[in-house]
Design an enzyme around this catalytic site. Structure first.
Site, mmCIF file in Angstrom:
data_model
loop_
_atom_site.group_PDB
_atom_site.id
_atom_site.type_symbol
_atom_site.label_atom_id
_atom_site.label_comp_id
_atom_site.label_asym_id
_atom_site.label_seq_id
_atom_site.Cartn_x
_atom_site.Cartn_y
_atom_site.Cartn_z
ATOM 1 N N SER A 1 57.605 6.576 56.998
ATOM 2 C CA SER A 1 58.778 6.374 57.910
ATOM 3 C C SER A 1 58.801 7.574 58.672
ATOM 4 O O SER A 1 58.973 7.538 59.826
ATOM 5 C CB SER A 1 60.292 6.633 57.009
ATOM 6 O OG SER A 1 60.237 5.313 56.108
ATOM 7 N N ASN B 1 54.695 -5.842 56.169
ATOM 8 C CA ASN B 1 54.812 -5.387 54.519
ATOM 9 C C ASN B 1 55.196 -6.659 53.699
ATOM 10 O O ASN B 1 55.430 -6.821 52.552
ATOM 11 C CB ASN B 1 55.528 -4.415 54.395
ATOM 12 C CG ASN B 1 56.865 -4.369 55.209
ATOM 13 O OD1 ASN B 1 56.648 -4.419 56.509
ATOM 14 N ND2 ASN B 1 57.926 -4.292 54.828
ATOM 15 N N GLN C 1 50.557 -0.734 55.339
ATOM 16 C CA GLN C 1 49.877 -1.706 54.381
ATOM 17 C C GLN C 1 48.625 -1.979 54.319
ATOM 18 O O GLN C 1 48.162 -2.636 53.491
ATOM 19 C CB GLN C 1 51.038 -3.180 54.496
ATOM 20 C CG GLN C 1 52.382 -2.966 54.346
ATOM 21 C CD GLN C 1 52.506 -3.126 52.792
ATOM 22 O OE1 GLN C 1 51.746 -3.349 51.817
ATOM 23 N NE2 GLN C 1 53.838 -2.454 52.418
ATOM 24 N N SER D 1 51.056 6.138 54.562
ATOM 25 C CA SER D 1 51.912 6.496 53.323
ATOM 26 C C SER D 1 51.038 6.301 52.284
ATOM 27 O O SER D 1 50.340 5.312 51.765
ATOM 28 C CB SER D 1 53.161 5.553 53.287
ATOM 29 O OG SER D 1 53.983 6.036 52.086
ATOM 30 N N HIS E 1 51.849 6.232 48.949
ATOM 31 C CA HIS E 1 52.389 5.352 47.769
ATOM 32 C C HIS E 1 51.959 4.084 47.979
ATOM 33 O O HIS E 1 52.341 3.254 46.685
ATOM 34 C CB HIS E 1 53.617 5.798 47.209
ATOM 35 C CG HIS E 1 54.828 5.064 48.224
ATOM 36 N ND1 HIS E 1 55.482 4.054 47.841
ATOM 37 C CD2 HIS E 1 55.380 5.408 49.390
ATOM 38 C CE1 HIS E 1 56.522 3.736 49.051
ATOM 39 N NE2 HIS E 1 56.254 4.800 49.677
ATOM 40 N N THR F 1 56.709 23.865 54.354
ATOM 41 C CA THR F 1 55.689 24.338 53.451
ATOM 42 C C THR F 1 54.939 22.999 52.867
ATOM 43 O O THR F 1 55.633 22.050 52.590
ATOM 44 C CB THR F 1 56.359 24.918 52.313
ATOM 45 O OG1 THR F 1 56.894 26.283 52.634
ATOM 46 C CG2 THR F 1 55.198 25.463 50.989
ATOM 47 N N CYS G 1 63.365 -2.262 51.224
ATOM 48 C CA CYS G 1 64.644 -1.733 51.922
ATOM 49 C C CYS G 1 65.643 -2.600 51.970
ATOM 50 O O CYS G 1 66.973 -2.309 52.329
ATOM 51 C CB CYS G 1 63.967 -1.177 53.313
ATOM 52 S SG CYS G 1 62.581 -0.503 53.058
HETATM 53 C C1 LIG Z 1 56.471 1.307 53.017
HETATM 54 C C2 LIG Z 1 56.373 1.330 54.381
HETATM 55 C C3 LIG Z 1 56.793 2.130 55.331
HETATM 56 C C4 LIG Z 1 57.545 3.460 54.903
HETATM 57 O O1 LIG Z 1 56.605 4.382 54.083
HETATM 58 P P1 LIG Z 1 57.541 5.379 53.437
HETATM 59 O O2 LIG Z 1 56.365 6.391 52.978
HETATM 60 O O3 LIG Z 1 58.137 4.788 51.928
HETATM 61 O O4 LIG Z 1 58.303 6.087 54.125
HETATM 62 C C5 LIG Z 1 56.513 1.848 56.599
HETATM 63 N N1 LIG Z 1 55.936 0.834 57.047
HETATM 64 C C6 LIG Z 1 55.518 -0.062 56.286
HETATM 65 C C7 LIG Z 1 54.717 -1.240 56.946
HETATM 66 C C8 LIG Z 1 55.633 0.062 54.993
HETATM 67 O O5 LIG Z 1 55.165 -0.814 54.110
#
Ligand SMILES: *Cc1c(COP(=O)(O)O)cnc(C)c1O
Length: 393
Positions: A71, A151, A179, A199, A201, A237, A324
């Site tokens: 994000s 996503n 993704q 991202s 995760h 940091t 979301c």
């Molecule tokens: C999960 C996702 C995000 C947001 O990433 P975060 O690290 O959770 O803020 C943005 N774009 C897409 C396509 C996502 O799948």
């Protein structure tokens, strides 16, 4: 028994990532800005990670900026392009109707500030057309931002062609590759992008960390002001152990990419083929151009929420779309962009798999859907009307 099939929302942390994080938590816990040796050790780790991450996407280390996730990277990329555009009196931005909210809501903010936003159609296939991008580009276009992979439905976009077009026209190009990275090959040079968001995760790294690729020569703007971290472009940091976990997870994903993609897509196809015989159901989006692990289906006459709850009772964690928007009763903006009628969009199910899933799990999911869908239909007044031939809007 738990079957985790919601990997587009987030993924399990890999062991490799965890092991890479522990030394930075317990031993090399210094602040990279400190001059003493324990701080300098942490700084060495961060810079080593920057190099390794750059290598994974064919970038230079100086083009990688660590952020708190996808994000933030999306916000920073778009704000940067908007600010650079404004300096040249270019205040038009092109995107698509089915971007992540991190992109769409940032664009809404810019619209309030006087920018003009064009959101392109994605058609029934869930794919942006290059000719539509070409037709939308104007003299005053500051940015084109199109996601690499969606996503909610998993469709892949023609990013290389869009990037090439933007380069020819001299327009900045950003892609939300959250993704895609770690799941399909991502090469920033082949994609011709100026900005790219990632991202951790979403590829078995930790939550709360990601990065923005910003091509050399593009004057990145800071969103967070404070210290001089990230070459003055992102104060705060450094999240040293997050960065270490993300790097280990990304290298692991990239090393095993072909193997994982072949395996995960075979599981996805077990699900697509396995539920194909359910009447009045369909897969959303182009079948050929998609992520290995993601499939989104609609079952007419039922509510996605009830479907999710019953699957959960069978141990299956899935989603009705994006994490979301779940919890709100609004139908998915992605499915609406595909032209799925509101009533049907409510009956959607997203299954997103990873290399941690097994064939047995995929088969169990198929079996569970075959039990749950007819049950929900048997108690659904809407399904009764559909069977009488009524068209439900
Ligand atoms: C999960 C996702 C995000 C947001 O990433 P975060 O690290 O959770 O803020 C943005 N774009 C897409 C396509 C996502 O799948």
């Amino acid at each position: 028994m738990t079957i985790y099939a919601d990997n587009a929302a987030t993924t399990k942390l890999s062991d490799t990532a965890l092991q890479a994080m522990l030394p930075l938590m317990q031993e090399h816990y210094g602040n990279p800005s400190s001059l003493h040796h324990i701080g300098q050790k942490a700084k060495e780790y961060v810079e080593d990670c920057r190099e390794r991450i750059a290598a994974c996407i064919n970038a230079s280390p100086g083009e990688i900026y660590f952020t708190s996730g996808g994000s933030e990277a999306d916000n920073q990329a778009i704000q940067t392009a908007a600010a650079l555009g404004a300096k040249k009196n270019k205040k038009h931005i092109i995107s698509s109707k089915f971007e992540h909210h991190a992109v769409l809501h940032t664009l809404e903010q810019l619209e309030k500030q006087g920018y003009e936003i064009t959101l392109l159609d994605v058609y029934k296939e869930g794919v942006v057309r290059v000719e539509d991008v070409a037709a939308a580009i104007r003299e005053d276009t500051a940015l084109v931002t199109i996601m690499t992979a969606n996503n909610e439905i998993g469709t892949l976009q023609p990013i290389e062609e869009i990037g090439k077009l933007c380069k020819e026209k001299g327009v900045l190009f950003h892609t939300d590759a959250v993704q895609a990275v770690g799941h399909i090959p991502v090469d920033v040079k082949a994609m011709n992008c100026d900005l790219l968001s990632v991202s951790a995760h979403k590829f078995h790294g930790p939550k709360g960390v990601g990065f923005l690729y910003c091509k050399k020569g593009t004057a990145l703007q800071s969103l967070i002001h404070g210290g001089a971290q990230e070459r003055n472009k992102r104060a705060g940091t450094e999240y040293t152990y997050g960065i270490a976990g993300m790097t280990a997870a990304l290298e692991e994903a990239v090393t095993n990419l072909d193997k994982n993609a072949a395996y995960v897509s075979s599981l996805r196809d077990i699900i697509i083929d396995g539920v194909a015989d359910i009447e009045k159901s369909f897969v959303n989006g182009d079948l050929a151009h998609r992520l290995p692990g993601t499939v989104n289906m609609c079952f007419e006459g039922i509510e996605g929420e009830s479907l999710l709850l019953l699957l959960d009772q069978n141990g299956i964690c899935a989603s009705s779309g994006s994490a979301c928007t779940s919890g709100s009763l609004d139908p998915s903006h992605v499915l609406l962009a595909l032209g799925v009628p509101v009533a049907i969009a409510h009956g959607s199910l997203r299954i997103s798999l990873s290399e941690y899933n097994t064939k047995e799990e995929a088969e169990f999911i198929v079996k569970a859907i075959h039990q749950v869908v007819p049950y929900l239909r048997s108690i659904s007044p809407v399904w009764e009307r559909i069977q009488k031939g009524e068209v439900i809007e």
